[in-house]
Design a protein around this motif. Structure first.
Motif, mmCIF file in Angstrom:
data_model
loop_
_atom_site.group_PDB
_atom_site.id
_atom_site.type_symbol
_atom_site.label_atom_id
_atom_site.label_comp_id
_atom_site.label_asym_id
_atom_site.label_seq_id
_atom_site.Cartn_x
_atom_site.Cartn_y
_atom_site.Cartn_z
ATOM 1 N N LEU A 1 0.822 -1.210 0.000
ATOM 2 C CA LEU A 1 0.000 0.000 0.000
ATOM 3 C C LEU A 1 0.860 1.266 0.000
ATOM 4 C CD1 LEU A 1 -2.780 -1.146 2.496
ATOM 5 C CD2 LEU A 1 -2.965 -0.933 0.006
ATOM 6 N N ASP B 1 1.890 1.802 -3.535
ATOM 7 C CA ASP B 1 0.776 2.386 -4.287
ATOM 8 C C ASP B 1 0.696 3.890 -4.047
ATOM 9 O OD1 ASP B 1 0.116 -0.064 -5.282
ATOM 10 O OD2 ASP B 1 -1.611 -0.384 -3.981
ATOM 11 N N SER C 1 -5.357 0.719 -9.431
ATOM 12 C CA SER C 1 -6.425 -0.228 -9.110
ATOM 13 C C SER C 1 -6.686 -1.191 -10.261
ATOM 14 C CB SER C 1 -7.705 0.541 -8.764
ATOM 15 O OG SER C 1 -8.769 -0.346 -8.498
ATOM 16 N N ARG D 1 -7.018 -1.362 -2.197
ATOM 17 C CA ARG D 1 -6.093 -0.428 -2.834
ATOM 18 C C ARG D 1 -6.763 0.882 -3.220
ATOM 19 N NH1 ARG D 1 -1.314 -2.777 -4.284
ATOM 20 N NH2 ARG D 1 -1.231 -5.047 -4.359
ATOM 21 N N ASP E 1 2.974 -9.288 -4.999
ATOM 22 C CA ASP E 1 2.386 -8.104 -5.607
ATOM 23 C C ASP E 1 3.143 -7.745 -6.891
ATOM 24 O OD1 ASP E 1 0.816 -5.869 -5.853
ATOM 25 O OD2 ASP E 1 2.124 -4.636 -4.619
#
Length: 283
Positions: free
Chosen positions: A184, A187, A201, A234, A283
């Motif tokens: 996260l 991101d 996303s 996310r 990820d």
């Protein structure tokens, strides 16, 4: 076969040099697993002009976002859930991509690579490796103090192995949060660099369809068992707090081979899927 070899050496060195001898063997075996896995992965590199062209387009886009990209390798695979990952250390760090991901749109492929590039450049990848290593070694040592446990006999080693399997299960409950925090945070960094949140996303959704295909999860289930955030998770723009180390939960599972842990090939993401035993989905 590996467990028999590892266990025999651990018992022998423990008889000769005490518990410290067995722990040194576990450390050496962990490093050996890491090195051998990386070599086996690189041996499956896919070399074609089409792969190179798609990869170069994506990397050029990433560089326009001012993100440094380590050497990136595309590998052949049969399991659609194979995600590749990051291998190596220091200057030898490489991003591994599954060949199936070359079917992504260029922007989505670039986003997937950029995530891993940031994990390397921010030190999150190295923290994940280090914490996974320490978690296993400390857990293995603690388990030698259990009643009937030890390293100098087969019976003691089996008791230690069983205790370590419970320790690994605790890791499945505690370490995923640290892995999710890292994902996260990456991101959020991408968004701060100007990447649309929708692209982040959408890329996560495309990747998820090849893996768990669970865009939404109950909060408790995700907290306890899923180191990769759901697509729904996310889209939240909350500031991520807490310690973060990229892919630490599943790296610890792979490293647990050297500690004779029974869970390394028995979690929901790789059970019965040999291509995902050494490089678990990430990820």
């Amino acid at each position: 076969m590996l467990f028999v070899i590892f266990g025999s050496v651990i018992v022998l060195l423990s008889q000769l040099y005490g518990t410290s001898g067995g722990l040194i063997a576990v450390c050496v075996f962990t490093i050996a697993c890491f090195v051998v896995r990386n070599r086996l992965i690189l041996n499956r590199a896919a070399n074609s002009d089409a792969c190179a062209a798609k990869l170069l387009d994506a990397i050029a886009l990433i560089q326009s976002w001012q993100i440094f990209v380590p050497q990136t390798v595309v590998v052949e695979h049969d399991d659609i859930g194979f995600t590749g990952g990051v291998i190596g250390l220091g200057k030898n760090t490489k991003i591994v991509l599954p060949k199936a991901w070359l079917s992504f749109a260029t922007e989505e492929l670039a986003t997937a690579i950029a995530r891993r590039a940031l994990a390397v450049s921010t030190g999150s990848y190295t923290r994940g490796l280090s914490l996974a290593f320490v978690w296993n070694i400390v857990g293995f040592l603690l388990c030698t103090f259990l009643p009937g446990a030890g390293l100098a006999s087969v019976a003691g080693l089996v008791t230690t192995m069983c205790g370590f399997t419970v320790w690994s299960f605790f890791g499945l409950l505690m370490l995923p949060t640290i892995s999710r925090n890292a994902s996260l945070q990456i991101d959020q960094t991408l968004v701060q660099l100007g990447m649309p949140l929708e692209l982040v996303s959408n890329t996560a959704s495309t990747m998820d369809q090849l893996q768990d295909d669970e865009p939404e999860r109950p909060p408790l289930v995700e907290t306890l068992f899923h180191p990769v955030p759901s697509v729904q998770g996310r889209t939240r723009q909350e500031t991520v707090r807490g310690f973060a180390a990229w892919n630490v939960a599943r790296t610890a599972l792979f490293f647990s081979w050297a500690c004779l842990g029974f869970l390394s090939r028995s979690v929901h993401c790789n059970l019965g899927r040999p291509e995902l035993w050494m490089l678990l989905p990430t990820d």
